[in-house]
Design a protein around this motif. Structure first.
Motif, PDB file in Angstrom:
ATOM      1  N   ARG A   1       0.865  -1.182   0.000  1.00 50.59           N
ATOM      2  CA  ARG A   1       0.000   0.000   0.000  1.00 50.59           C
ATOM      3  C   ARG A   1       0.902   1.233   0.000  1.00 50.59           C
ATOM      4  N   PHE A   2       0.659   2.158  -0.920  1.00 52.40           N
ATOM      5  CA  PHE A   2       1.448   3.389  -0.932  1.00 52.40           C
ATOM      6  C   PHE A   2       0.574   4.532  -1.420  1.00 52.40           C
ATOM      7  N   LEU A   3       0.964   5.730  -1.025  1.00 53.07           N
ATOM      8  CA  LEU A   3       0.249   6.944  -1.431  1.00 53.07           C
ATOM      9  C   LEU A   3       1.240   7.890  -2.086  1.00 53.07           C
ATOM     10  N   PHE A   4       0.998   8.214  -3.350  1.00 52.45           N
ATOM     11  CA  PHE A   4       1.823   9.210  -4.021  1.00 52.45           C
ATOM     12  C   PHE A   4       1.222  10.580  -3.748  1.00 52.45           C
ATOM     13  N   ALA A   5       2.016  11.479  -3.153  1.00 48.95           N
ATOM     14  CA  ALA A   5       1.503  12.783  -2.729  1.00 48.95           C
ATOM     15  C   ALA A   5       2.167  13.947  -3.451  1.00 48.95           C
ATOM     16  N   GLY A   6       2.870  13.685  -4.561  1.00 44.64           N
ATOM     17  CA  GLY A   6       3.444  14.762  -5.352  1.00 44.64           C
ATOM     18  C   GLY A   6       4.519  15.533  -4.607  1.00 44.64           C
ATOM     19  N   PHE A   7       4.630  16.820  -4.892  1.00 46.17           N
ATOM     20  CA  PHE A   7       5.626  17.676  -4.247  1.00 46.17           C
ATOM     21  C   PHE A   7       5.086  18.227  -2.937  1.00 46.17           C
TER      22      PHE A   7
ATOM     23  N   GLU B   1      -1.402  16.133   7.839  1.00 46.46           N
ATOM     24  CA  GLU B   1      -2.621  15.615   7.217  1.00 46.46           C
ATOM     25  C   GLU B   1      -2.468  14.150   6.811  1.00 46.46           C
ATOM     26  N   LEU B   2      -1.227  13.734   6.528  1.00 46.84           N
ATOM     27  CA  LEU B   2      -0.966  12.374   6.075  1.00 46.84           C
ATOM     28  C   LEU B   2      -0.496  11.452   7.200  1.00 46.84           C
TER      29      LEU B   2
ATOM     30  N   ALA C   1       0.215   3.572   5.020  1.00 49.51           N
ATOM     31  CA  ALA C   1       0.839   3.201   3.755  1.00 49.51           C
ATOM     32  C   ALA C   1       2.162   3.947   3.635  1.00 49.51           C
ATOM     33  N   THR C   2       3.032   3.478   2.773  1.00 46.40           N
ATOM     34  CA  THR C   2       4.265   4.206   2.474  1.00 46.40           C
ATOM     35  C   THR C   2       3.907   5.469   1.697  1.00 46.40           C
ATOM     36  N   LEU C   3       4.467   6.590   2.117  1.00 40.19           N
ATOM     37  CA  LEU C   3       4.214   7.866   1.458  1.00 40.19           C
ATOM     38  C   LEU C   3       5.328   8.134   0.450  1.00 40.19           C
ATOM     39  N   VAL C   4       4.948   8.587  -0.730  1.00 38.15           N
ATOM     40  CA  VAL C   4       5.913   8.849  -1.795  1.00 38.15           C
ATOM     41  C   VAL C   4       5.767  10.299  -2.241  1.00 38.15           C
ATOM     42  N   PHE C   5       6.861  11.048  -2.169  1.00 35.86           N
ATOM     43  CA  PHE C   5       6.869  12.452  -2.570  1.00 35.86           C
ATOM     44  C   PHE C   5       7.937  12.671  -3.638  1.00 35.86           C
TER      45      PHE C   5
ATOM     46  N   VAL D   1       8.530   7.735   2.800  1.00 32.78           N
ATOM     47  CA  VAL D   1       8.389   7.627   4.254  1.00 32.78           C
ATOM     48  C   VAL D   1       7.589   6.374   4.563  1.00 32.78           C
ATOM     49  N   GLY D   2       8.153   5.518   5.407  1.00 35.79           N
ATOM     50  CA  GLY D   2       7.472   4.280   5.759  1.00 35.79           C
ATOM     51  C   GLY D   2       6.184   4.530   6.513  1.00 35.79           C
TER      52      GLY D   2
END
Length: 290
Positions: free
Chosen positions: A145-151, A165-166, A171-175, A236-237
């Motif tokens: 599970r991961f969330l792509f959150a852009g810049f 907010e996140l 889930a792993t966060l991807v920026f 970020v894990g």
């Protein structure tokens, strides 16, 4: 891969009968060898290629000996430009590319795709490289599970609010991040989540590719001493089961203020969260007057 590829040295492109429509086509993120044969065939058969920067796309096409008509289409493109591209896509194959990677992933193209679909134009994707996915694959963080959150936002306060907010996302966060802002982002993460595992992937597919893991504080110290270059994916894990969720008291107060005055709203949120009512009342007054 710096030397242009001679057309006779390329494998035969797969047979492709050009069909009108809009083709969302992924291009290499660094190594020019990371392009599919299908993508090359579509580029070669395109009536028009819409791109962020004609110079960048021109280098890719020159490398593979492909000649094509280019149209700049970036975030500043107006509705008239998009309308012209869509009109052509009704009659012939039109390709949309970004400077690198998969279009629309923190790159221009959303409006064009949405308007093309609304106009009944066929839209399809020619998949390929994506920096977020490449980084996730090599970072060693949970990928189920991961969330792509852009810049992340540029300003400190907005960056902190975006991270808060996140906080509860399991889930792993991807920026995406830029080299000059990396240290500030890592320090913001360290303040909020000091124990979480973080990864920094940079220069993906290039000569100096790097993926470094650790806590945000350790990584911030490393990059303070060794300023990074190139484009960066910051991961970020997910929170550990023991990590206490961060309450968004402002959101709770706003919801309560929609139905009651500041005093009553503060009382409602105080009973829900256990936070001091006087503190919540002061904040409710600020939100009410904002």
């Amino acid at each position: 891969m710096d030397q242009p590829v001679r057309p006779e040295a390329l494998p035969s492109f797969p047979a492709w009968e050009p069909v009108s429509g809009l083709y969302i086509l992924a291009t290499p993120i660094g190594n020019l060898g990371d392009i599919t044969l299908r993508a090359l065939a579509v580029l070669q058969g395109a009536s028009l290629i819409a791109c962020e920067d004609t110079r960048v796309t021109g280098k890719l096409l020159k490398h593979y000996g492909i000649k094509a008509r280019l149209q700049r289409l970036d975030d500043h493109a107006g509705p008239e430009t998009r309308a012209r591209v869509i009109d052509e896509a009704r009659q012939a194959p039109v390709v949309l590319v970004s400077d690198a990677g998969t279009p629309l992933i923190s790159d221009p193209g959303y409006r064009l795709v949405r308007e093309a679909r609304s106009a009944g134009v066929m839209v399809t994707s020619i998949p390929g490289p994506c920096a977020a996915i490449a980084a996730l694959a090599m970072a060693g963080l949970p990928s189920d599970r991961f969330l792509f959150a852009g810049f992340l936002p540029v300003k400190d306060k907005a960056r902190a609010e975006a991270l808060e907010e996140l906080a509860g996302v399991a889930a792993t966060l991807v920026f995406y991040e830029t080299a000059p802002r990396l240290e500030k982002s890592l320090l913001a993460i360290a303040r909020l989540w000091p124990e979480r595992e973080v990864a920094v992937a940079r220069e993906l597919t290039k000569l100096h590719e790097e993926c470094r893991s650790g806590t945000a504080a350790v990584l911030a110290a490393h990059y303070a001493a060794h300023p990074p270059k190139g484009e960066i994916v910051l991961l970020v894990g997910p929170p550990a089961p023991s990590e206490a969720p961060v309450l968004d008291t402002d959101a709770l107060l706003r919801a309560a203020l929609a139905e009651a005055g500041p005093g009553k709203a503060a009382g409602i949120v105080a009973r829900t969260t256990g936070i001091d009512r006087a503190t919540l009342y002061a904040r409710a007054l600020e939100l009410k007057s904002a």
